[in-house]
Design a protein around this motif. Structure first.
Motif, PDB file in Angstrom:
ATOM      1  N   VAL A 130       0.825  -1.213   0.000  1.00 41.62           N
ATOM      2  CA  VAL A 130       0.000   0.000   0.000  1.00 41.62           C
ATOM      3  C   VAL A 130       0.859   1.263   0.000  1.00 41.62           C
ATOM      4  O   VAL A 130       0.597   2.209  -0.757  1.00 41.62           O
ATOM      5  N   PHE A 131       1.888   1.289   0.822  1.00 42.52           N
ATOM      6  CA  PHE A 131       2.639   2.531   1.035  1.00 42.52           C
ATOM      7  C   PHE A 131       3.918   2.654   0.206  1.00 42.52           C
ATOM      8  O   PHE A 131       4.439   3.763   0.048  1.00 42.52           O
ATOM      9  N   PHE A 132       4.445   1.552  -0.313  1.00 40.33           N
ATOM     10  CA  PHE A 132       5.661   1.596  -1.126  1.00 40.33           C
ATOM     11  C   PHE A 132       5.382   1.288  -2.594  1.00 40.33           C
ATOM     12  O   PHE A 132       5.710   2.076  -3.478  1.00 40.33           O
ATOM     13  N   PHE A 133       4.764   0.132  -2.839  1.00 44.48           N
ATOM     14  CA  PHE A 133       4.590  -0.322  -4.224  1.00 44.48           C
ATOM     15  C   PHE A 133       3.634   0.569  -5.011  1.00 44.48           C
ATOM     16  O   PHE A 133       3.985   1.066  -6.098  1.00 44.48           O
ATOM     17  N   LEU A 134       2.424   0.774  -4.516  1.00 42.80           N
ATOM     18  CA  LEU A 134       1.424   1.525  -5.280  1.00 42.80           C
ATOM     19  C   LEU A 134       1.836   2.978  -5.544  1.00 42.80           C
ATOM     20  O   LEU A 134       1.698   3.458  -6.680  1.00 42.80           O
ATOM     21  N   PRO A 135       2.346   3.725  -4.552  1.00 46.52           N
ATOM     22  CA  PRO A 135       2.794   5.094  -4.852  1.00 46.52           C
ATOM     23  C   PRO A 135       3.936   5.139  -5.861  1.00 46.52           C
ATOM     24  O   PRO A 135       3.971   6.021  -6.727  1.00 46.52           O
ATOM     25  N   ASN A 136       4.880   4.199  -5.760  1.00 46.83           N
ATOM     26  CA  ASN A 136       5.975   4.157  -6.740  1.00 46.83           C
ATOM     27  C   ASN A 136       5.464   3.802  -8.127  1.00 46.83           C
ATOM     28  O   ASN A 136       5.942   4.332  -9.137  1.00 46.83           O
ATOM     29  N   LEU A 137       4.479   2.924  -8.179  1.00 51.29           N
ATOM     30  CA  LEU A 137       3.893   2.554  -9.469  1.00 51.29           C
ATOM     31  C   LEU A 137       3.173   3.752 -10.084  1.00 51.29           C
ATOM     32  O   LEU A 137       3.303   4.012 -11.291  1.00 51.29           O
ATOM     33  N   ALA A 138       2.423   4.486  -9.269  1.00 43.33           N
ATOM     34  CA  ALA A 138       1.744   5.682  -9.773  1.00 43.33           C
ATOM     35  C   ALA A 138       2.755   6.696 -10.297  1.00 43.33           C
ATOM     36  O   ALA A 138       2.548   7.320 -11.352  1.00 43.33           O
ATOM     37  N   LEU A 139       3.860   6.832  -9.581  1.00 37.73           N
ATOM     38  CA  LEU A 139       4.905   7.759 -10.020  1.00 37.73           C
ATOM     39  C   LEU A 139       5.496   7.299 -11.351  1.00 37.73           C
ATOM     40  O   LEU A 139       5.703   8.109 -12.270  1.00 37.73           O
ATOM     41  N   LEU A 156       4.106   5.451 -13.659  1.00 42.48           N
ATOM     42  CA  LEU A 156       3.151   5.458 -14.769  1.00 42.48           C
ATOM     43  C   LEU A 156       2.723   6.860 -15.185  1.00 42.48           C
ATOM     44  O   LEU A 156       2.473   7.113 -16.366  1.00 42.48           O
ATOM     45  N   PHE A 157       2.641   7.775 -14.231  1.00 42.82           N
ATOM     46  CA  PHE A 157       1.994   9.057 -14.514  1.00 42.82           C
ATOM     47  C   PHE A 157       2.913  10.280 -14.453  1.00 42.82           C
ATOM     48  O   PHE A 157       2.476  11.378 -14.797  1.00 42.82           O
ATOM     49  N   LEU A 173       2.719  14.440  -7.355  1.00 46.17           N
ATOM     50  CA  LEU A 173       3.017  13.007  -7.305  1.00 46.17           C
ATOM     51  C   LEU A 173       4.232  12.712  -6.426  1.00 46.17           C
ATOM     52  O   LEU A 173       4.234  11.749  -5.646  1.00 46.17           O
ATOM     53  N   LEU A 174       5.263  13.529  -6.533  1.00 48.43           N
ATOM     54  CA  LEU A 174       6.472  13.316  -5.749  1.00 48.43           C
ATOM     55  C   LEU A 174       6.198  13.482  -4.261  1.00 48.43           C
ATOM     56  O   LEU A 174       6.655  12.688  -3.435  1.00 48.43           O
ATOM     57  N   LEU A 175       5.417  14.512  -3.916  1.00 49.04           N
ATOM     58  CA  LEU A 175       5.079  14.736  -2.505  1.00 49.04           C
ATOM     59  C   LEU A 175       4.229  13.594  -1.960  1.00 49.04           C
ATOM     60  O   LEU A 175       4.425  13.134  -0.833  1.00 49.04           O
ATOM     61  N   PHE A 176       3.270  13.131  -2.769  1.00 50.47           N
ATOM     62  CA  PHE A 176       2.437  12.006  -2.360  1.00 50.47           C
ATOM     63  C   PHE A 176       3.280  10.756  -2.126  1.00 50.47           C
ATOM     64  O   PHE A 176       3.120  10.052  -1.119  1.00 50.47           O
ATOM     65  N   GLN A 177       4.193  10.481  -3.053  1.00 47.63           N
ATOM     66  CA  GLN A 177       5.036   9.289  -2.926  1.00 47.63           C
ATOM     67  C   GLN A 177       5.937   9.376  -1.689  1.00 47.63           C
ATOM     68  O   GLN A 177       6.098   8.403  -0.946  1.00 47.63           O
ATOM     69  N   MET A 178       6.514  10.553  -1.439  1.00 50.46           N
ATOM     70  CA  MET A 178       7.402  10.724  -0.289  1.00 50.46           C
ATOM     71  C   MET A 178       6.645  10.586   1.025  1.00 50.46           C
ATOM     72  O   MET A 178       7.124   9.952   1.972  1.00 50.46           O
ATOM     73  N   LEU A 179       5.434  11.170   1.092  1.00 52.63           N
ATOM     74  CA  LEU A 179       4.642  11.068   2.318  1.00 52.63           C
ATOM     75  C   LEU A 179       4.191   9.636   2.559  1.00 52.63           C
ATOM     76  O   LEU A 179       4.247   9.133   3.694  1.00 52.63           O
ATOM     77  N   ALA A 180       3.738   8.958   1.489  1.00 53.54           N
ATOM     78  CA  ALA A 180       3.307   7.567   1.628  1.00 53.54           C
ATOM     79  C   ALA A 180       4.469   6.697   2.095  1.00 53.54           C
ATOM     80  O   ALA A 180       4.303   5.822   2.962  1.00 53.54           O
ATOM     81  N   GLU A 181       5.652   6.930   1.534  1.00 52.95           N
ATOM     82  CA  GLU A 181       6.828   6.151   1.929  1.00 52.95           C
ATOM     83  C   GLU A 181       7.161   6.392   3.400  1.00 52.95           C
ATOM     84  O   GLU A 181       7.454   5.438   4.143  1.00 52.95           O
TER      85      GLU A 181
END
Length: 244
Positions: free
Chosen positions: A29-38, A40-41, A73-81
Motif C-alpha cells: 500500500v505505502f511503497f509499491f502503489l505510490p511508486n507505481l503511480a509515479l 506510470l503518470f 506526485l512526488l510529494l504524495f510518494q514521499m509522504l506515503a513512503e
C-alpha cells in the motif's frame, strides 16, 4: 561494542519470514502503489545531452520543469513512503505489539514531527552531498536511526532523537554505510538492468505495454529495497539501544 552486521541481517531475515504477510501488505500500500503511480503518470522532459553553458542551462531548466510538473506526485510518494516506514517501525519496535490499525494511529499522532525530521534530514543530506559527497554520506550514517528512535522512544522530541541517534551510531558509521550501500547499490543495478531490457524490447521506442511492465518491476524492486532498509534499521536500532 562492535555491531554484528551479519547477525542483524539474519534477524531481519527472520522477521521477514515470520511476519511477511503483514509487512508485504503494508509495503504494497505505502511503497509499491505510490511508486507505481509515479512510474506510470510522472511527466518526463527530454534531457539535453552535450556540453557547454547553454546545455547546462537547459539541463537545469529541464530538472526544474520535472520537479514542478511532478510535484504533487512526488510529494504524495514521499509522504506515503514515510508513513509506510513509520508503520513498519511501530509494528516492530512498539512493545505493545500493535495491530496495523493501531500502528497507523500511532504514526498519525507523530506524523508532524516525523515529517519535520525527515525534511530537516533531507536538507542536511542535500547540503552534505553538495559539499563533495562525503559529508552527505556522514549525514546518512548518523541520521538513519532518527526515525527508529522517534518511533521506538515516543517520549523524545526531535532534538533529543538526533542526539540519541548520534550516540547510538558513534563509531559505527562505516559499518552502517557499507550495509545500506549494498542494499541500495544492488537495487540500483537491478533497476538499471530492467530499464535496459525494456529499451531493447521496445527497440528504443516508448512502447506503452513495455513501459507498464517496467514500472511494475521497478516498483517491486523499490518496495523490496525499502523493506530491507526498514527491517535492518529497526533491528540495528533495537540491538544498539539494548546495549545502552
Amino acid at each position: 561494542m562492535r555491531l554484528n552486521i551479519a547477525a542483524a541481517c539474519q534477524e531481519a531475515s527472520h522477521i521477514w519470514k515470520r511476519d511477511r504477510d503483514v509487512i508485504a501488505a503494508v509495503a504494497g500500500v505505502f511503497f509499491f502503489l505510490p511508486n507505481l503511480a509515479l512510474g506510470l503518470f510522472m511527466q518526463v522532459s527530454p534531457i539535453p545531452v552535450g556540453g557547454g553553458g547553454q546545455d547546462d542551462q537547459a539541463l537545469v531548466a529541464s530538472m526544474q520543469s520535472f520537479l514542478v510538473d511532478n510535484a504533487p506526485l512526488l510529494l504524495f510518494q514521499m509522504l506515503a513512503e514515510l508513513v509506510g516506514v513509520a508503520v513498519l517501525l511501530a509494528l516492530l519496535l512498539d512493545p505493545g505489539r500493535p495491530t496495523v490499525g493501531e500502528a497507523l494511529r500511532i504514526v498519525a499522532r507523530r506524523l508532524p514531527v516525523l515529517v519535520a525530521s525527515t525534511m530537516l534530514i533531507n536538507i542536511a543530506l542535500v547540503g552534505g552531498i553538495a559539499l563533495f559527497i562525503v559529508p552527505g554520506l556522514y549525514v546518512i550514517g548518523r541520521a538513519a536511526l532518527v526515525l527508529p528512535v522517534l518511533v521506538g522512544e515516543p517520549e523524545r522530541r526531535f532534538g533529543d532523537a538526533i542526539g540519541r541517534a548520534i550516540e547510538l551510531t558513534r563509531g559505527r558509521v562505516i559499518q552502517l554505510l557499507s550495509l545500506w550501500a549494498l542494499i541500495f547499490v544492488g537495487a540500483y543495478f537491478v533497476q538499471t538492468l530492467l530499464q535496459s531490457l525494456a529499451r531493447v524490447a521496445s527497440a528504443g521506442g516508448t512502447n506503452p505495454f513495455t513501459a507498464g511492465i517496467i514500472a511494475v518491476a521497478t516498483s517491486a524492486v523499490s518496495m523490496a529495497t525499502l523493506i530491507a532498509y526498514t527491517l535492518t534499521r529497526a533491528v540495528i536500532y533495537r540491538r544498539l539501544a539494548s546495549n545502552g
